[in-house]
Write a protein that holds these residues in place. Structure first.
Motif, PDB file in Angstrom:
ATOM      1  N   LEU A  29       8.203  29.592  38.801  1.00  0.00           N
ATOM      2  CA  LEU A  29       7.159  30.505  38.345  1.00  0.00           C
ATOM      3  C   LEU A  29       7.177  31.881  38.995  1.00  0.00           C
ATOM      4  CD1 LEU A  29       4.080  28.185  37.936  1.00  0.00           C
ATOM      5  CD2 LEU A  29       5.343  29.365  36.173  1.00  0.00           C
ATOM      6  N   ALA A  30       7.237  31.896  40.318  1.00  0.00           N
ATOM      7  CA  ALA A  30       7.126  33.185  41.007  1.00  0.00           C
ATOM      8  C   ALA A  30       8.463  33.562  41.609  1.00  0.00           C
ATOM      9  CB  ALA A  30       6.065  33.093  42.090  1.00  0.00           C
ATOM     10  N   ILE A  31       8.812  34.840  41.487  1.00  0.00           N
ATOM     11  CA  ILE A  31      10.083  35.292  42.049  1.00  0.00           C
ATOM     12  C   ILE A  31       9.916  35.661  43.527  1.00  0.00           C
ATOM     13  CG2 ILE A  31       9.955  37.771  41.469  1.00  0.00           C
ATOM     14  CD1 ILE A  31      12.952  37.362  40.476  1.00  0.00           C
ATOM     15  N   SER A  32       8.683  35.977  43.941  1.00  0.00           N
ATOM     16  CA  SER A  32       8.451  36.397  45.333  1.00  0.00           C
ATOM     17  C   SER A  32       8.978  35.396  46.363  1.00  0.00           C
ATOM     18  CB  SER A  32       6.965  36.647  45.584  1.00  0.00           C
ATOM     19  OG  SER A  32       6.588  37.833  44.989  1.00  0.00           O
ATOM     20  N   GLN A  87      -1.734  40.126  48.431  1.00  0.00           N
ATOM     21  CA  GLN A  87      -1.981  39.689  47.057  1.00  0.00           C
ATOM     22  C   GLN A  87      -2.966  40.639  46.409  1.00  0.00           C
ATOM     23  OE1 GLN A  87      -0.615  36.735  45.538  1.00  0.00           O
ATOM     24  NE2 GLN A  87       0.668  37.385  47.247  1.00  0.00           N
ATOM     25  N   LYS A 118      -8.144  42.498  38.682  1.00  0.00           N
ATOM     26  CA  LYS A 118      -7.908  41.786  37.436  1.00  0.00           C
ATOM     27  C   LYS A 118      -6.690  42.431  36.778  1.00  0.00           C
ATOM     28  CE  LYS A 118     -11.494  38.934  37.232  1.00  0.00           C
ATOM     29  NZ  LYS A 118     -12.642  38.773  36.403  1.00  0.00           N
ATOM     30  N   ARG A 119      -5.856  41.619  36.110  1.00  0.00           N
ATOM     31  CA  ARG A 119      -4.630  42.148  35.518  1.00  0.00           C
ATOM     32  C   ARG A 119      -4.941  42.936  34.234  1.00  0.00           C
ATOM     33  NH1 ARG A 119      -3.787  40.948  40.090  1.00  0.00           N
ATOM     34  NH2 ARG A 119      -2.163  39.541  40.822  1.00  0.00           N
ATOM     35  N   GLY A 120      -4.078  43.910  33.957  1.00  0.00           N
ATOM     36  CA  GLY A 120      -4.228  44.697  32.724  1.00  0.00           C
ATOM     37  C   GLY A 120      -4.900  46.034  32.954  1.00  0.00           C
ATOM     38  N   ILE A 121      -5.425  46.278  34.162  1.00  0.00           N
ATOM     39  CA  ILE A 121      -6.009  47.588  34.476  1.00  0.00           C
ATOM     40  C   ILE A 121      -5.589  47.995  35.889  1.00  0.00           C
ATOM     41  CG2 ILE A 121      -8.053  47.629  32.985  1.00  0.00           C
ATOM     42  CD1 ILE A 121      -9.603  46.553  35.472  1.00  0.00           C
ATOM     43  N   LEU A 159      -1.724  36.018  51.661  1.00  0.00           N
ATOM     44  CA  LEU A 159      -1.225  34.657  51.846  1.00  0.00           C
ATOM     45  C   LEU A 159      -0.495  34.678  53.186  1.00  0.00           C
ATOM     46  CD1 LEU A 159       0.353  34.143  48.328  1.00  0.00           C
ATOM     47  CD2 LEU A 159      -1.438  32.684  49.251  1.00  0.00           C
ATOM     48  N   LEU A 168       2.920  28.211  49.408  1.00  0.00           N
ATOM     49  CA  LEU A 168       2.277  29.069  48.403  1.00  0.00           C
ATOM     50  C   LEU A 168       1.294  28.263  47.551  1.00  0.00           C
ATOM     51  CD1 LEU A 168       2.198  31.739  46.665  1.00  0.00           C
ATOM     52  CD2 LEU A 168       4.086  30.777  45.384  1.00  0.00           C
ATOM     53  N   LYS A 169       1.774  27.130  47.039  1.00  0.00           N
ATOM     54  CA  LYS A 169       0.915  26.317  46.176  1.00  0.00           C
ATOM     55  C   LYS A 169      -0.282  25.781  46.950  1.00  0.00           C
ATOM     56  CE  LYS A 169       4.267  24.998  42.718  1.00  0.00           C
ATOM     57  NZ  LYS A 169       5.197  23.983  42.258  1.00  0.00           N
ATOM     58  N   ILE A 181      -2.831  28.571  47.417  1.00  0.00           N
ATOM     59  CA  ILE A 181      -3.555  28.947  46.191  1.00  0.00           C
ATOM     60  C   ILE A 181      -4.566  27.843  45.857  1.00  0.00           C
ATOM     61  CG2 ILE A 181      -3.345  29.426  43.715  1.00  0.00           C
ATOM     62  CD1 ILE A 181      -0.809  30.923  44.264  1.00  0.00           C
ATOM     63  N   LYS A 182      -4.139  26.576  46.047  1.00  0.00           N
ATOM     64  CA  LYS A 182      -5.065  25.456  45.804  1.00  0.00           C
ATOM     65  C   LYS A 182      -6.287  25.555  46.704  1.00  0.00           C
ATOM     66  CE  LYS A 182      -2.019  21.735  44.379  1.00  0.00           C
ATOM     67  NZ  LYS A 182      -1.316  20.535  44.833  1.00  0.00           N
ATOM     68  N   LEU A 227      -8.687  36.016  35.520  1.00  0.00           N
ATOM     69  CA  LEU A 227      -7.438  36.732  35.780  1.00  0.00           C
ATOM     70  C   LEU A 227      -7.285  38.117  35.168  1.00  0.00           C
ATOM     71  CD1 LEU A 227      -4.973  33.699  35.427  1.00  0.00           C
ATOM     72  CD2 LEU A 227      -5.940  34.628  37.516  1.00  0.00           C
ATOM     73  N   VAL A 228      -7.894  38.344  34.001  1.00  0.00           N
ATOM     74  CA  VAL A 228      -7.641  39.652  33.364  1.00  0.00           C
ATOM     75  C   VAL A 228      -8.923  40.472  33.220  1.00  0.00           C
ATOM     76  CG1 VAL A 228      -5.602  38.884  32.065  1.00  0.00           C
ATOM     77  CG2 VAL A 228      -7.853  38.736  31.006  1.00  0.00           C
ATOM     78  N   ALA A 229      -8.728  41.766  33.008  1.00  0.00           N
ATOM     79  CA  ALA A 229      -9.864  42.672  32.799  1.00  0.00           C
ATOM     80  C   ALA A 229     -10.566  42.312  31.483  1.00  0.00           C
ATOM     81  CB  ALA A 229      -9.340  44.093  32.736  1.00  0.00           C
ATOM     82  N   ILE A 245      -9.123  42.998  27.951  1.00  0.00           N
ATOM     83  CA  ILE A 245      -7.883  42.351  27.488  1.00  0.00           C
ATOM     84  C   ILE A 245      -8.207  41.185  26.547  1.00  0.00           C
ATOM     85  CG2 ILE A 245      -5.748  41.174  28.231  1.00  0.00           C
ATOM     86  CD1 ILE A 245      -5.877  44.044  29.298  1.00  0.00           C
ATOM     87  N   ILE A 256       0.088  40.282  28.477  1.00  0.00           N
ATOM     88  CA  ILE A 256      -1.294  40.676  28.815  1.00  0.00           C
ATOM     89  C   ILE A 256      -1.412  41.037  30.300  1.00  0.00           C
ATOM     90  CG2 ILE A 256      -2.444  39.444  26.930  1.00  0.00           C
ATOM     91  CD1 ILE A 256      -3.059  37.168  28.902  1.00  0.00           C
ATOM     92  N   GLY A 257      -0.259  41.182  30.949  1.00  0.00           N
ATOM     93  CA  GLY A 257      -0.261  41.718  32.315  1.00  0.00           C
ATOM     94  C   GLY A 257      -0.265  40.677  33.421  1.00  0.00           C
ATOM     95  N   SER A 259       3.584  36.492  38.165  1.00  0.00           N
ATOM     96  CA  SER A 259       3.951  35.108  38.448  1.00  0.00           C
ATOM     97  C   SER A 259       2.871  34.353  39.244  1.00  0.00           C
ATOM     98  CB  SER A 259       5.289  35.058  39.157  1.00  0.00           C
ATOM     99  OG  SER A 259       5.380  36.041  40.129  1.00  0.00           O
ATOM    100  N   ILE A 296       0.970  30.769  38.366  1.00  0.00           N
ATOM    101  CA  ILE A 296       0.784  29.624  39.271  1.00  0.00           C
ATOM    102  C   ILE A 296      -0.692  29.198  39.253  1.00  0.00           C
ATOM    103  CG2 ILE A 296       0.798  28.883  41.704  1.00  0.00           C
ATOM    104  CD1 ILE A 296       3.249  30.612  42.119  1.00  0.00           C
ATOM    105  N   LEU A 300      -2.098  25.520  38.359  1.00  0.00           N
ATOM    106  CA  LEU A 300      -2.955  24.777  39.298  1.00  0.00           C
ATOM    107  C   LEU A 300      -4.344  24.511  38.703  1.00  0.00           C
ATOM    108  CD1 LEU A 300      -1.918  26.470  42.670  1.00  0.00           C
ATOM    109  CD2 LEU A 300      -1.297  24.205  41.853  1.00  0.00           C
ATOM    110  N   ILE A 335       6.060  28.500  29.593  1.00  0.00           N
ATOM    111  CA  ILE A 335       4.905  29.250  30.104  1.00  0.00           C
ATOM    112  C   ILE A 335       4.807  30.641  29.473  1.00  0.00           C
ATOM    113  CG2 ILE A 335       4.526  28.056  32.308  1.00  0.00           C
ATOM    114  CD1 ILE A 335       6.243  30.290  33.582  1.00  0.00           C
TER     115      ILE A 335
END
Lengths: 431, 88
Positions: A240-243, A274, A278-281, A293, A316-317, A320-321, B22-24, B27, B38-39, B42, B46, B50, B70
């Motif tokens: 899932l994550a490349i980091s 981290q 919120k994503r998208g803005i 983290l 990581l998991k 987050i949990k 997770l998103v604004a 969106i 939608i931005g 990774s 996760i 979860l 996914i």
């Protein structure tokens, strides 16, 4: 004085709430200065094609805008009796923009960074350097004012990729944390952080307090094809994550370098930021909108590259949990009530003053422009704040589909041979 | 795992989680929305995986979390339902 307003009649505020993450950045600033560094200053460099639009005239106009004037007037007000807050200085704060015509190519070096004083405003600077073949826009900022995303937003504004400034969303709202939840979370995350109290935190060389901090930057670029190849390979290690793939490679190589210098590796402790937005803005733009983290790696996690990544993925998991980043943000907001000296004493305690083994950041593809700018950006580079302790900071960033690794290193810790090793082995592990 | 879930319900729950956490608010999140489109990065993905584990007890192993599975709330739901069915 009339309060300035933007085109939508929104007021530019005269004070701005401080958050726990900003306070942590002040602590880092003190930490860097105590170790003879220049401070917690970040830098973004845009290499711009020479085109029809006059960059100097364009950026000068932007710098003269109400938004940039307001932004450069922000200063820190912090007294023993009240929590810190950002305020706006009414007097002029000096030149924000400098322009140079240079014959030589621009060298990325911390020696060229300006110095900032938090209480004096003027916490951003813009430098334009015109060389024979291209232009450079260099944006410096104090990291307590905003994070790399916030800096990117301002840089986009300066080169015309962002037109509209929505002040209401640009400025963070007051964060109200229910006290009971806050205390529960703080207790929980404190026990997580204290688990390793007393365990030696390894860095790339022992600390000599008398030495000056000399930081240089080394960039390892990859082509678009190589970047795709890296992403494909990462999939075989971490879905899932490349980091974790990048962090695994960094940890694996740094411990090899440490061992090559006949030093003992006891533990790596790595805080990884981290983004809480919120994503998208992009908003809010002011303030550090990050939590952390925390990864801890021991010699048994370096039996193979795969083992290192598996362990990072597992941690990581788990974190987050357990909602560690959210809880840590709460703990940081609680620290806002403490005088900085007390805060520093508490935070540095578990790592005996070192704070981290190295600093790592994966900024992803965030520097991709949206196409509103009249300029063609050929390349972009993020130079992170760094100093001799721990002496190694690394950023993985992607611009226009090309991965780039930026290593900020203490010149009295790592030498040319070490950097050649990183260059060769990063290519070997990632590709 | 609950036997009362179906793909439609799962899609709705995933979209709801994305919207609220997770998103604004601007969106738009649909079952077929591309998560990257939608931005979401990774780490956000996760968090979604979860969330499925926490709310429905569906613990998806790494092997099946391929980019195709996914890609969207819909593809993730489909993959989760199929995996859960195999486990029963």
């Amino acid at each position: 004085m009339n309060t300035p307003r933007n085109k939508n009649n929104q007021e530019y505020p005269e004070s701005i709430y401080f958050n726990g993450s900003d306070y942590f950045q002040i602590l880092l600033d003190r930490h860097i200065k105590k170790n003879k560094g220049i401070g917690n200053i970040g830098c973004l460099i845009f290499e711009i094609e020479k085109g029809k639009t006059d960059l100097k005239a364009f950026v000068s106009k932007k710098v003269a805008s109400t938004f940039i004037k307001w932004l450069s007037s922000i200063y820190l007000k912090n007294t023993l009796i009240s929590p810190p807050i950002w305020k706006i200085k009414s007097q002029s704060v000096g030149e924000v923009l400098t322009y140079t015509k240079a014959r030589e190519p621009v060298i990325y070096d911390q020696k060229n960074f300006p110095t900032f004083k938090l209480e004096a405003a003027g916490l951003i600077k813009v430098e334009l350097i015109e060389t024979e073949i291209k232009n450079h826009l260099i944006f410096y900022w104090h990291h307590a004012l905003f994070d790399a995303k916030g800096a990117e937003f301002v840089a986009r504004y300066l080169i015309g990729d962002v037109e509209h400034m929505d002040i209401e969303n640009y400025v963070p709202a007051f964060e109200q944390w229910p006290l009971r939840d806050l205390l529960d979370d703080a207790k929980n995350v404190k026990s997580f952080l204290m688990k390793n109290r007393g365990v030696e935190v390894s860095t790339c060389d022992p600390l000599d307090e008398k030495e000056a901090s000399q930081i240089a930057y080394h960039v390892i670029p990859f082509t678009e094809e190589e970047t795709l190849q890296i992403k494909k390979k990462a999939q075989t290690y971490t879905r899932l994550a490349i980091s974790p793939f990048y962090l695994g490679a960094t940890s694996f190589l740094l411990q090899e370098v440490i061992k090559s210098k006949n030093q003992r590796l006891v533990s790596f402790q790595i805080p990884v930021p981290q983004d809480k937005r919120k994503r998208g803005i992009f908003q809010p733009g002011i303030g550090n909108q990050v939590s952390y983290l925390f990864f801890r790696l021991y010699p048994q996690h370096f039996t193979s590259f795969k083992e290192t990544i598996d362990e990072i993925n597992r941690q990581l998991k788990d974190q987050i949990k357990e909602r560690i980043p959210k809880k840590y943000a709460g703990l940081m907001s609680l620290f806002l009530k403490l005088p900085i000296q007390v805060y520093e004493y508490i935070v540095k305690g578990p790592t005996k003053g070192k704070l981290a083994s190295f600093y790592f950041s994966d900024t992803g593809q965030s520097l991709k422009l949206d196409g509103n700018s009249p300029f063609v950006v050929l390349d972009a580079t993020h130079l992170p704040p760094a100093n001799k302790l721990p002496g190694f900071t690394i950023v993985f960033m992607e611009f226009e589909g090309r991965l780039k690794i930026v290593i900020a290193y203490a010149t009295n810790r790592l030498n040319a041979k070490d950097l050649l090793y990183f260059e060769k082995e990063f290519r070997h592990l990632l590709l | 795992m609950s036997i009362n879930i179906n793909q439609e319900l799962l899609e709705k729950e995933i979209c709801g989680f994305i919207k609220s956490e997770l998103v604004a608010k601007e969106i738009v999140v649909e079952p077929t929305s591309s998560l990257s489109g939608i931005g979401l990065d990774s780490f956000s993905k996760i968090e979604i995986v979860l969330f499925l584990e926490r709310k429905f007890g569906i613990e998806l192993p790494d092997e099946i979390l391929t980019p195709e599975n996914i890609e969207s709330p819909s593809s993730l739901s489909k993959c989760a339902i199929e995996y859960a069915a195999q486990q029963e």
